[in-house]
Design an enzyme around this catalytic site. Structure first.
Site, PDB file in Angstrom:
ATOM      1  N   ASP A   1       0.829  -1.242  -0.061  1.00  0.00           N
ATOM      2  CA  ASP A   1       0.020   0.023  -0.099  1.00  0.00           C
ATOM      3  C   ASP A   1       0.882   1.203  -0.064  1.00  0.00           C
ATOM      4  OD1 ASP A   1      -1.750   2.017   0.591  1.00  0.00           O
ATOM      5  OD2 ASP A   1      -1.880   1.540   2.780  1.00  0.00           O
TER       6      ASP A   1
ATOM      7  N   ASP B   1      -3.893   3.999   2.871  1.00  0.00           N
ATOM      8  CA  ASP B   1      -5.428   3.893   3.081  1.00  0.00           C
ATOM      9  C   ASP B   1      -5.560   2.384   3.514  1.00  0.00           C
ATOM     10  OD1 ASP B   1      -5.180   2.452   0.941  1.00  0.00           O
ATOM     11  OD2 ASP B   1      -6.827   3.458  -0.212  1.00  0.00           O
TER      12      ASP B   1
ATOM     13  N   ASP C   1      -1.929  -1.282  -3.852  1.00  0.00           N
ATOM     14  CA  ASP C   1      -2.142  -0.416  -5.041  1.00  0.00           C
ATOM     15  C   ASP C   1      -0.992  -0.833  -6.037  1.00  0.00           C
ATOM     16  OD1 ASP C   1      -0.156   1.284  -4.209  1.00  0.00           O
ATOM     17  OD2 ASP C   1      -1.582   2.369  -2.941  1.00  0.00           O
TER      18      ASP C   1
ATOM     19  N   ASP D   1     -10.710 -15.523 -15.657  1.00  0.00           N
ATOM     20  CA  ASP D   1     -11.534 -15.996 -14.638  1.00  0.00           C
ATOM     21  C   ASP D   1     -12.750 -16.922 -14.870  1.00  0.00           C
ATOM     22  OD1 ASP D   1     -11.966 -15.627 -11.494  1.00  0.00           O
ATOM     23  OD2 ASP D   1     -13.857 -14.569 -12.163  1.00  0.00           O
TER      24      ASP D   1
ATOM     25  N   GLU E   1      -8.784 -19.993 -15.890  1.00  0.00           N
ATOM     26  CA  GLU E   1      -9.098 -20.643 -14.799  1.00  0.00           C
ATOM     27  C   GLU E   1     -10.369 -21.574 -14.959  1.00  0.00           C
ATOM     28  OE1 GLU E   1     -11.070 -19.625 -10.236  1.00  0.00           O
ATOM     29  OE2 GLU E   1     -11.435 -18.531 -11.924  1.00  0.00           O
TER      30      GLU E   1
END
Length: 562
Positions: free
Chosen positions: A37, A41, A45, A223, A284
């Protein structure tokens, strides 16, 4: 077609068939919200990824797979996409993505992005338009809206269950307050399924592929690649009580593995083939056997498919030998590389899973009240040995962030911290996947163990992770990090990814032994130590003393020079 960044990419843009980078690469999965991060926050990211690229170079991986970072309401940690061609502000901006991509390419690391085509977020502009449109409209035809059964449509169109628990159908309340049609969501109610028989849907995703390919990405992890197409008529189906949530142990399911899905990937294959640089698609596809999984990687379809039969095999020498044999045979039969994986963001980390003391179907997770909790020391020992076996196999291998630190599943997350939709849709009956998604510890002495400078963390990190932090392990030659570095360096040095496997017999039944090139791998999955043959030790998952291979230990040997 050539992508804009082709001139800068430090990769060979031509290769002979069978030697493309994805045939033998070690690919590191980053779950962005839990990696690093940079903003403080508590959510990882893209700039956090960029900041740690040198650590991945040091580790020795070839590519990165990024779990979803596109614009999303985050009802399912980004797997509910509202805009496929933008970065969610939680993770940064498109400019941040471009910087990360360029920095990775400059270090010789390729980038694979996650693509979620089975469903969108309910906040996607198409679904919002569908809600405002009438039954039978073009807007609704992009999703699976159906009238209900019963005298007034009060019953769902069929009995399908969501992967996350509960019914797979939600009924609309129309603008005038009346009850209307139902829509299908194999996952959360905020993730409506697309209707892939609709040409609008197919054209949308052609554009999405080109958007990211034009930016220079090296491929896509797809996915729910075994979903998309549903059986005609949407017939009723009741899964077995203890079935895996993604259908990996079920042969005939009307919403998994339907033949029509392969036409989608033949179409996508052609799109990627128009770009330079060996762009790749990885499926996947939770299928029961390697033979069924291999259908996704026929020569005109995808390039890789996750080997879930291998991932789900227990700590048993005979079973592992069988699934390795089946995988090498099945994938070779369609001209594709075998892939190997032990952990990801959807399964219990293998440092815990390999020492569970009770059955635990995929997707259920473990928590404070679970039976059969893992034995920590045993789990790590087996995990290190299992990784030594996996990284010696020919083909491509996937590593999930933090496994190089020996991170276990976090079992004791408080109920109030959990965020997986599975936890909520099953009213706490299943713990879900939060335990494998806890943010990575980088520094033992910093706030949030170096994950975030403010100490914020979207899931709480256990205090025991201080001793597993990367800075603690960097200088320890016996650490799990040191083992991974050694295995990856030696895998590359000995070209194991492009090698061939030959079984070595003459060992007890609970020992797995094979040769790949000039490297012999011996893994003792039994309870008793065994003597080692002569050879130079290249790497070992545990310290070796007196020419003995202890239980739950694997070693790489190179034949001694005469």
């Amino acid at each position: 077609m050539t992508s804009p960044d082709t001139a800068e990419r430090p990769f060979a843009l031509t290769s002979r068939p069978g030697a493309e980078w994805w045939c033998s690469a070690v690919i590191y999965q980053i779950y962005p919200r839990s990696f690093a991060d940079s903003s403080g926050d508590g959510i990882g990211d893209l700039p956090g990824v960029t900041a740690h690229l040198d650590d991945l170079v040091d580790l020795g991986v070839d590519a990165i797979w990024l779990s979803p970072f596109q614009r999303s309401p985050q009802k399912d940690a980004g797997y509910d996409v509202a805009d496929y061609c933008d970065v969610d502000p939680l993770f940064g901006t498109l400019a941040d993505f471009d910087v990360m991509l360029a920095e990775a390419h400059g270090r010789g690391i390729r980038i694979i992005v996650d693509l979620v085509p089975n469903h969108s977020s309910d906040q996607h502009e198409w679904f919002q338009a569908a809600l405002a449109a009438a039954p039978g409209s073009r807007e609704r035809a992009r999703y699976l809206f159906r009238d209900g059964k019963g005298t007034a449509g009060e019953l769902p169109p069929n009995n399908w269950e969501s992967v996350f628990g509960g019914p797979a159908w939600t009924r609309l309340v129309e603008a005038d307050g009346t009850l209307g049609q139902w829509y299908l969501h194999l996952f959360d109610a905020s993730q409506p399924d697309f209707d892939w028989s609709n040409e609008d849907v197919r054209e949308l995703f052609r554009g999405v592929l080109r958007f990211w390919l034009d930016r220079g990405v090296d491929g896509f992890r797809v996915d729910v690649a075994h979903g998309l197409i549903k059986a005609a008529g949407l017939p009723d189906y009741t899964p077995p009580v203890e079935a895996d949530s993604m259908g990996g142990d079920e042969p005939d399911v009307p919403y998994w593995g339907q033949p029509g899905v392969h036409d989608v990937y033949r179409d996508w294959h052609g799109i990627l083939a128009a770009y330079d640089g060996d762009r790749a698609l990885c499926a996947e596809a939770w299928r029961p056997t390697p033979d069924e999984t291999a259908l996704w990687v026929r020569s005109d379809e995808m390039h890789q498919a996750f080997n879930f039969p291998y991932l789900t095999t227990g700590w048993d020498a005979a079973e592992l030998r069988a699934v390795i044999d089946e995988s090498l045979r099945a994938f070779a039969a369609v001209g594709a590389p075998s892939t190997w994986v032990l952990s990801n963001h959807d399964v219990i980390r293998h440092a815990s899973r390999l020492a569970l003391t009770a059955e635990n179907p995929q997707g259920h997770g473990i928590g404070p009240d679970s039976v059969g909790k893992p034995i920590a020391d045993l789990g790590l020992r087996r995990a290190r040995a299992a990784t030594a076996v996996m990284l010696a196999l020919p083909g491509s291998a996937y590593i999930y962030q933090g496994e190089e630190l020996g991170l276990p599943e976090v079992v004791d997350l408080p109920d109030t911290a959990r965020q997986d939709p599975t936890w909520f849709r099953t009213a706490g009956e299943r713990y879900g996947r939060d335990g494998c998604r806890v943010p990575v510890p980088w520094s033992s002495s910093q706030p949030a163990y170096g994950f975030s400078a403010t100490g914020e963390s979207w899931l709480p990190q256990p205090s025991s992770w201080a001793r597993l932090a990367r800075d603690v392990q960097e200088s320890d030659p016996e650490s799990t990090l040191a083992l991974y570095r050694t295995l990856l360096a030696e895998r590359r040095s000995h070209a194991l990814g492009t090698g061939a496997l030959e079984w070595v017999d003459g060992f007890p039944d609970d020992v797995l032994a094979f040769r790949n090139g000039n490297v012999t791998v011996i893994a003792n999955l039994g309870d008793a130590s065994i003597p080692l043959p002569h050879g130079n030790v290249i790497a070992a998952s545990e310290p070796l003393v007196g020419g003995i291979l202890p239980a739950d230990t694997a070693v790489w040997l190179e034949a001694a020079q005469a």
